[in-house]
Design an enzyme around this catalytic site. Structure first.
Site, PDB file in Angstrom:
ATOM      1  N   GLY A 195       0.757  -1.194   0.085  1.00 59.95           N
ATOM      2  CA  GLY A 195      -0.022  -0.083   0.191  1.00 59.95           C
ATOM      3  C   GLY A 195       0.917   1.375  -0.007  1.00 59.95           C
ATOM      4  O   GLY A 195       1.788   1.356  -0.908  1.00 59.95           O
ATOM      5  N   ASP A 217      -4.087  -3.250  -9.710  1.00 57.33           N
ATOM      6  CA  ASP A 217      -3.963  -3.401 -11.309  1.00 57.33           C
ATOM      7  C   ASP A 217      -3.075  -2.480 -11.876  1.00 57.33           C
ATOM      8  O   ASP A 217      -2.433  -2.799 -12.713  1.00 57.33           O
ATOM      9  CB  ASP A 217      -5.357  -3.536 -11.847  1.00 57.33           C
ATOM     10  CG  ASP A 217      -6.523  -4.717 -10.980  1.00 57.33           C
ATOM     11  OD1 ASP A 217      -5.857  -5.656 -10.664  1.00 57.33           O
ATOM     12  OD2 ASP A 217      -7.448  -4.235 -10.928  1.00 57.33           O
TER      13      ASP A 217
END
Ligand code: CKP
Ligand code: MG
Length: 312
Positions: A226, A257
């Site tokens: 993250g 993605d």
């Protein structure tokens, strides 16, 4: 074709307000699917990408075809069926980082994909095959197709990039554990999030997760952290690539993605592992600033600008 990918793409109906779904009256229509997000991301960065799937012979199927093709992705291997509708899902977003999805995809057109429909030449002609863990969860036939595609990639020397993308609404834990680990062991690059890596290996540190994946057979592992960037290792080169600051988090969906698209773009340009990871981080950080999975995918110019230290 530089990259081939396959999987289910659906129409996403996103609410016009951040309230629980039962209070929403207006929705916006988008195209969403992990694999087309990656293919479109690659096309926007100037690469050639092809996607195959099965769509219903319905307005949503036509809409998806138009959007994906409109972004320059090759859809020549996409099939259309009268037997089932195109899948749909709804997003519920109560705050920028509090998102739930509700799928209407059981027995959808894409879940009817068959292994004997695979065009091995099409796949074998690509430099990279991108696979996600969503496809083998769709149906037993889709699982067979996934392994057939992996086998074909191995045979033709096409490198395999695997994003586990675990969707708990589609799997039971035992099956997910077994099948996703089996795929990870065949992949040249495995790209789990930290929670996915923990589930797959039982390890709690990024470096341990990566080592375990490499020991099981993966060529390289990149653990997405993250805002913390990503940890990478291929057993020889390893380390942490910090993330890019996100000024305005709008929609975290599609970040993984975006990362995959940036990472693959780096590989296609012949970059080493840390540089490709850095490119993945850059694209991921851009994607989350825009609502929708596809709408935030940057052009090559946008990514290069950020990588060169540009802001705003
Ligand atoms: O892991 P990400 O948030 O990047 O993936 C989001 C996609 O394919 C989204 O587009 C959706 O259609 C899906 O994952 C899915 O099937 O959940
Ligand atoms: Mg993901």
């Amino acid at each position: 074709m530089e990259v081939v990918t396959f999987g289910e793409t659906m129409v996403l109906l996103a609410p016009d307000r951040m309230v629980p779904l039962e209070y929403v009256n207006g929705f916006h229509k988008h195209v969403a699917g992990a694999e087309t997000n990656v293919a479109i991301g690659l096309a926007r960065m100037g690469h050639t990408a092809g996607w195959f799937s099965k769509l219903g012979n319905d307005p949503f199927g036509r809409y998806i075809r138009q959007v994906v093709r409109g972004h320059g992705v090759d859809i020549s291997e996409v099939r259309v069926t009268d037997e089932a509708p195109t899948g749909v899902f709804f997003k519920e977003q109560i705050s920028p980082d509090k998102i739930q999805v509700y799928y209407y995809r059981k027995q959808s057109a894409a879940s009817l994909m068959q292994e004997d429909e695979l065009n091995e030449e099409y796949l074998g002609g690509a430099r990279i095959l991108h696979v996600t863990g969503i496809t083998p969860a769709l149906s037993p036939e889709c699982r067979k197709l996934t392994f057939r595609a992996l086998e074909a990639a191995k045979k033709h020397g096409t490198a395999i990039v695997f994003d586990p993308n675990i969707r708990w609404k589609l799997w039971n834990r035992e099956e997910a554990y077994r099948v996703l680990n089996e795929i990870a062991a065949l992949a040249d690059y495995v790209l789990p999030g930290m929670d996915e890596g923990q589930f797959l290996t039982g390890c709690n540190e990024p470096a341990e997760v990566a080592d375990r994946l490499l020991t099981s057979g993966a060529g390289a592992a990149v653990i997405k952290l993250g805002a913390g960037g990503a940890y990478y290792s291929n057993g020889r080169v390893y380390g942490n690539e910090p993330g890019f600051p996100v000024k305005n988090l709008i929609d975290p969906m599609g970040a993984g993605d975006g990362f995959a698209a940036g990472f693959i773009s780096g590989l296609l340009q012949g970059q080493d592992l840390p540089s490709a990871v850095r490119r993945g981080n850059a694209v991921g950080s851009i994607v989350v600033g825009v609502s929708g999975d596809v709408e935030g995918l940057p052009t090559r110019q946008d990514v290069d600008f950020l990588l060169a230290g540009g802001t705003g």
